[in-house]
Design a protein around this motif. Structure first.
Motif, PDB file in Angstrom:
ATOM      1  N   ILE A 139       0.871  -1.178   0.000  1.00  0.00           N
ATOM      2  CA  ILE A 139       0.000   0.000   0.000  1.00  0.00           C
ATOM      3  C   ILE A 139       0.903   1.222   0.000  1.00  0.00           C
ATOM      4  O   ILE A 139       1.695   1.430   0.911  1.00  0.00           O
ATOM      5  CB  ILE A 139      -0.943   0.021   1.219  1.00  0.00           C
ATOM      6  CG1 ILE A 139      -1.865  -1.189   1.175  1.00  0.00           C
ATOM      7  CG2 ILE A 139      -1.742   1.327   1.240  1.00  0.00           C
ATOM      8  CD1 ILE A 139      -2.757  -1.341   2.384  1.00  0.00           C
ATOM      9  N   TRP A 140       0.787   1.995  -1.053  1.00  0.00           N
ATOM     10  CA  TRP A 140       1.581   3.217  -1.225  1.00  0.00           C
ATOM     11  C   TRP A 140       0.696   4.373  -0.795  1.00  0.00           C
ATOM     12  O   TRP A 140      -0.238   4.746  -1.474  1.00  0.00           O
ATOM     13  CB  TRP A 140       1.964   3.355  -2.685  1.00  0.00           C
ATOM     14  CG  TRP A 140       2.803   4.541  -3.033  1.00  0.00           C
ATOM     15  CD1 TRP A 140       2.421   5.853  -3.026  1.00  0.00           C
ATOM     16  CD2 TRP A 140       4.154   4.521  -3.464  1.00  0.00           C
ATOM     17  NE1 TRP A 140       3.446   6.646  -3.424  1.00  0.00           N
ATOM     18  CE2 TRP A 140       4.525   5.851  -3.707  1.00  0.00           C
ATOM     19  CE3 TRP A 140       5.087   3.516  -3.685  1.00  0.00           C
ATOM     20  CZ2 TRP A 140       5.783   6.203  -4.161  1.00  0.00           C
ATOM     21  CZ3 TRP A 140       6.334   3.876  -4.137  1.00  0.00           C
ATOM     22  CH2 TRP A 140       6.686   5.197  -4.366  1.00  0.00           C
ATOM     23  N   LEU A 188      -1.423  -0.937  -4.181  1.00  0.00           N
ATOM     24  CA  LEU A 188      -2.556  -0.020  -4.092  1.00  0.00           C
ATOM     25  C   LEU A 188      -1.998   1.351  -3.750  1.00  0.00           C
ATOM     26  O   LEU A 188      -1.225   1.500  -2.811  1.00  0.00           O
ATOM     27  CB  LEU A 188      -3.525  -0.468  -2.989  1.00  0.00           C
ATOM     28  CG  LEU A 188      -4.621   0.516  -2.598  1.00  0.00           C
ATOM     29  CD1 LEU A 188      -5.609   0.713  -3.751  1.00  0.00           C
ATOM     30  CD2 LEU A 188      -5.334   0.029  -1.342  1.00  0.00           C
ATOM     31  N   THR A 189      -2.388   2.380  -4.509  1.00  0.00           N
ATOM     32  CA  THR A 189      -1.949   3.740  -4.241  1.00  0.00           C
ATOM     33  C   THR A 189      -3.079   4.520  -3.588  1.00  0.00           C
ATOM     34  O   THR A 189      -4.193   4.550  -4.114  1.00  0.00           O
ATOM     35  CB  THR A 189      -1.521   4.454  -5.538  1.00  0.00           C
ATOM     36  OG1 THR A 189      -0.483   3.699  -6.164  1.00  0.00           O
ATOM     37  CG2 THR A 189      -1.026   5.856  -5.263  1.00  0.00           C
ATOM     38  N   LEU A 190      -2.788   5.119  -2.443  1.00  0.00           N
ATOM     39  CA  LEU A 190      -3.749   5.969  -1.739  1.00  0.00           C
ATOM     40  C   LEU A 190      -3.144   7.350  -1.583  1.00  0.00           C
ATOM     41  O   LEU A 190      -1.989   7.488  -1.188  1.00  0.00           O
ATOM     42  CB  LEU A 190      -4.058   5.402  -0.355  1.00  0.00           C
ATOM     43  CG  LEU A 190      -4.701   4.029  -0.288  1.00  0.00           C
ATOM     44  CD1 LEU A 190      -4.795   3.561   1.153  1.00  0.00           C
ATOM     45  CD2 LEU A 190      -6.062   4.041  -0.938  1.00  0.00           C
ATOM     46  N   GLU A 191      -3.940   8.355  -1.882  1.00  0.00           N
ATOM     47  CA  GLU A 191      -3.485   9.731  -1.732  1.00  0.00           C
ATOM     48  C   GLU A 191      -4.491  10.455  -0.848  1.00  0.00           C
ATOM     49  O   GLU A 191      -5.691  10.276  -0.991  1.00  0.00           O
ATOM     50  CB  GLU A 191      -3.392  10.409  -3.099  1.00  0.00           C
ATOM     51  CG  GLU A 191      -2.762  11.764  -3.050  1.00  0.00           C
ATOM     52  CD  GLU A 191      -2.538  12.338  -4.439  1.00  0.00           C
ATOM     53  OE1 GLU A 191      -1.569  13.084  -4.588  1.00  0.00           O
ATOM     54  OE2 GLU A 191      -3.313  12.045  -5.350  1.00  0.00           O
ATOM     55  N   SER A 192      -3.983  11.258   0.073  1.00  0.00           N
ATOM     56  CA  SER A 192      -4.866  11.870   1.061  1.00  0.00           C
ATOM     57  C   SER A 192      -4.390  13.261   1.421  1.00  0.00           C
ATOM     58  O   SER A 192      -3.211  13.577   1.308  1.00  0.00           O
ATOM     59  CB  SER A 192      -4.882  10.997   2.319  1.00  0.00           C
ATOM     60  OG  SER A 192      -5.460  11.676   3.397  1.00  0.00           O
ATOM     61  N   THR A 214     -12.578   0.973   2.667  1.00  0.00           N
ATOM     62  CA  THR A 214     -13.165   0.119   1.630  1.00  0.00           C
ATOM     63  C   THR A 214     -12.114  -0.289   0.612  1.00  0.00           C
ATOM     64  O   THR A 214     -12.031  -1.459   0.225  1.00  0.00           O
ATOM     65  CB  THR A 214     -14.332   0.838   0.927  1.00  0.00           C
ATOM     66  OG1 THR A 214     -15.310   1.176   1.912  1.00  0.00           O
ATOM     67  CG2 THR A 214     -14.944  -0.021  -0.155  1.00  0.00           C
ATOM     68  N   ARG A 215     -11.316   0.658   0.166  1.00  0.00           N
ATOM     69  CA  ARG A 215     -10.278   0.345  -0.824  1.00  0.00           C
ATOM     70  C   ARG A 215      -9.251  -0.631  -0.271  1.00  0.00           C
ATOM     71  O   ARG A 215      -8.821  -1.549  -0.963  1.00  0.00           O
ATOM     72  CB  ARG A 215      -9.597   1.635  -1.304  1.00  0.00           C
ATOM     73  CG  ARG A 215     -10.548   2.504  -2.137  1.00  0.00           C
ATOM     74  CD  ARG A 215      -9.866   3.689  -2.745  1.00  0.00           C
ATOM     75  NE  ARG A 215      -8.869   3.242  -3.709  1.00  0.00           N
ATOM     76  CZ  ARG A 215      -7.855   3.989  -4.123  1.00  0.00           C
ATOM     77  NH1 ARG A 215      -7.702   5.213  -3.653  1.00  0.00           N
ATOM     78  NH2 ARG A 215      -7.000   3.526  -4.993  1.00  0.00           N
ATOM     79  N   ILE A 216      -8.842  -0.440   0.987  1.00  0.00           N
ATOM     80  CA  ILE A 216      -7.859  -1.341   1.597  1.00  0.00           C
ATOM     81  C   ILE A 216      -8.450  -2.731   1.790  1.00  0.00           C
ATOM     82  O   ILE A 216      -7.798  -3.734   1.497  1.00  0.00           O
ATOM     83  CB  ILE A 216      -7.336  -0.755   2.931  1.00  0.00           C
ATOM     84  CG1 ILE A 216      -6.501   0.498   2.650  1.00  0.00           C
ATOM     85  CG2 ILE A 216      -6.528  -1.788   3.710  1.00  0.00           C
ATOM     86  CD1 ILE A 216      -6.161   1.319   3.885  1.00  0.00           C
ATOM     87  N   GLU A 217      -9.696  -2.817   2.267  1.00  0.00           N
ATOM     88  CA  GLU A 217     -10.344  -4.123   2.447  1.00  0.00           C
ATOM     89  C   GLU A 217     -10.475  -4.853   1.111  1.00  0.00           C
ATOM     90  O   GLU A 217     -10.236  -6.057   1.029  1.00  0.00           O
ATOM     91  CB  GLU A 217     -11.703  -3.955   3.101  1.00  0.00           C
ATOM     92  CG  GLU A 217     -11.628  -3.586   4.563  1.00  0.00           C
ATOM     93  CD  GLU A 217     -12.978  -3.228   5.173  1.00  0.00           C
ATOM     94  OE1 GLU A 217     -13.977  -3.107   4.418  1.00  0.00           O
ATOM     95  OE2 GLU A 217     -13.035  -3.057   6.404  1.00  0.00           O
ATOM     96  N   THR A 218     -10.838  -4.132   0.066  1.00  0.00           N
ATOM     97  CA  THR A 218     -10.960  -4.732  -1.263  1.00  0.00           C
ATOM     98  C   THR A 218      -9.606  -5.225  -1.757  1.00  0.00           C
ATOM     99  O   THR A 218      -9.496  -6.316  -2.328  1.00  0.00           O
ATOM    100  CB  THR A 218     -11.557  -3.714  -2.256  1.00  0.00           C
ATOM    101  OG1 THR A 218     -12.811  -3.265  -1.758  1.00  0.00           O
ATOM    102  CG2 THR A 218     -11.726  -4.312  -3.633  1.00  0.00           C
ATOM    103  N   PHE A 219      -8.567  -4.442  -1.536  1.00  0.00           N
ATOM    104  CA  PHE A 219      -7.213  -4.822  -1.939  1.00  0.00           C
ATOM    105  C   PHE A 219      -6.780  -6.101  -1.217  1.00  0.00           C
ATOM    106  O   PHE A 219      -6.242  -7.024  -1.835  1.00  0.00           O
ATOM    107  CB  PHE A 219      -6.249  -3.661  -1.635  1.00  0.00           C
ATOM    108  CG  PHE A 219      -4.825  -3.902  -2.060  1.00  0.00           C
ATOM    109  CD1 PHE A 219      -4.494  -4.070  -3.401  1.00  0.00           C
ATOM    110  CD2 PHE A 219      -3.805  -3.928  -1.125  1.00  0.00           C
ATOM    111  CE1 PHE A 219      -3.177  -4.268  -3.789  1.00  0.00           C
ATOM    112  CE2 PHE A 219      -2.485  -4.128  -1.501  1.00  0.00           C
ATOM    113  CZ  PHE A 219      -2.177  -4.297  -2.842  1.00  0.00           C
ATOM    114  N   ILE A 220      -7.046  -6.178   0.070  1.00  0.00           N
ATOM    115  CA  ILE A 220      -6.687  -7.381   0.845  1.00  0.00           C
ATOM    116  C   ILE A 220      -7.456  -8.586   0.344  1.00  0.00           C
ATOM    117  O   ILE A 220      -6.896  -9.691   0.185  1.00  0.00           O
ATOM    118  CB  ILE A 220      -6.923  -7.136   2.363  1.00  0.00           C
ATOM    119  CG1 ILE A 220      -5.897  -6.123   2.875  1.00  0.00           C
ATOM    120  CG2 ILE A 220      -6.835  -8.440   3.139  1.00  0.00           C
ATOM    121  CD1 ILE A 220      -6.163  -5.620   4.280  1.00  0.00           C
TER     122      ILE A 220
END
Length: 119
Positions: free
Chosen positions: A62-63, A92-96, A108-114
């Motif tokens: 996770i980036w 997975l790239t997350l920007e915040s 949701t995105r992290i759970e889907t990635f896992i």
């Protein structure tokens, strides 16, 4: 495992106790230390990430990056292909911008990635 400029990276290298201690400190903290993306151009940081992924046998990466950190954004654009080619690990790239309203969407995105990794 984490890799962040203020995380494990400053402590990853050990200073050699023999010889000239000032030279050893300079070598450890200025030459061998993996630089942050904004410090200088080069592939040291990305190579370090590849080694971490291989050494710790990660299933996914996770980036996470803050908005407006363009040097990280640039790396996050081409690093997934390099990571996949060298290790086979998905990313997975997350920007915040640290907005609390993003929490549910990121979860949701992290759970889907896992789930994707496990299947």
């Amino acid at each position: 495992m984490e890799e962040f400029a203020e995380g494990i990276r400053p402590y990853w290298e050990r200073v050699k106790p023999d010889g000239n201690l000032m030279e050893n400190l300079a070598e450890t903290y200025f030459w061998r230390r993996v630089p942050p993306a904004w410090f200088r151009p080069g592939k040291e940081r990305l190579n370090f990430l590849l080694h971490l992924a291989q050494d710790f046998d990660v299933a996914g990466l996770i980036w996470y990056q803050l908005m407006y950190r363009e040097s990280y954004k640039l790396e996050s654009y081409y690093f997934p292909a390099l990571l996949k080619e060298k290790t086979g690990v998905p990313m997975l790239t997350l920007e915040s911008d640290y907005d609390a309203a993003e929490t549910a969407q990121m979860q949701t995105r992290i759970e889907t990635f896992i789930q994707m990794i496990r299947s």
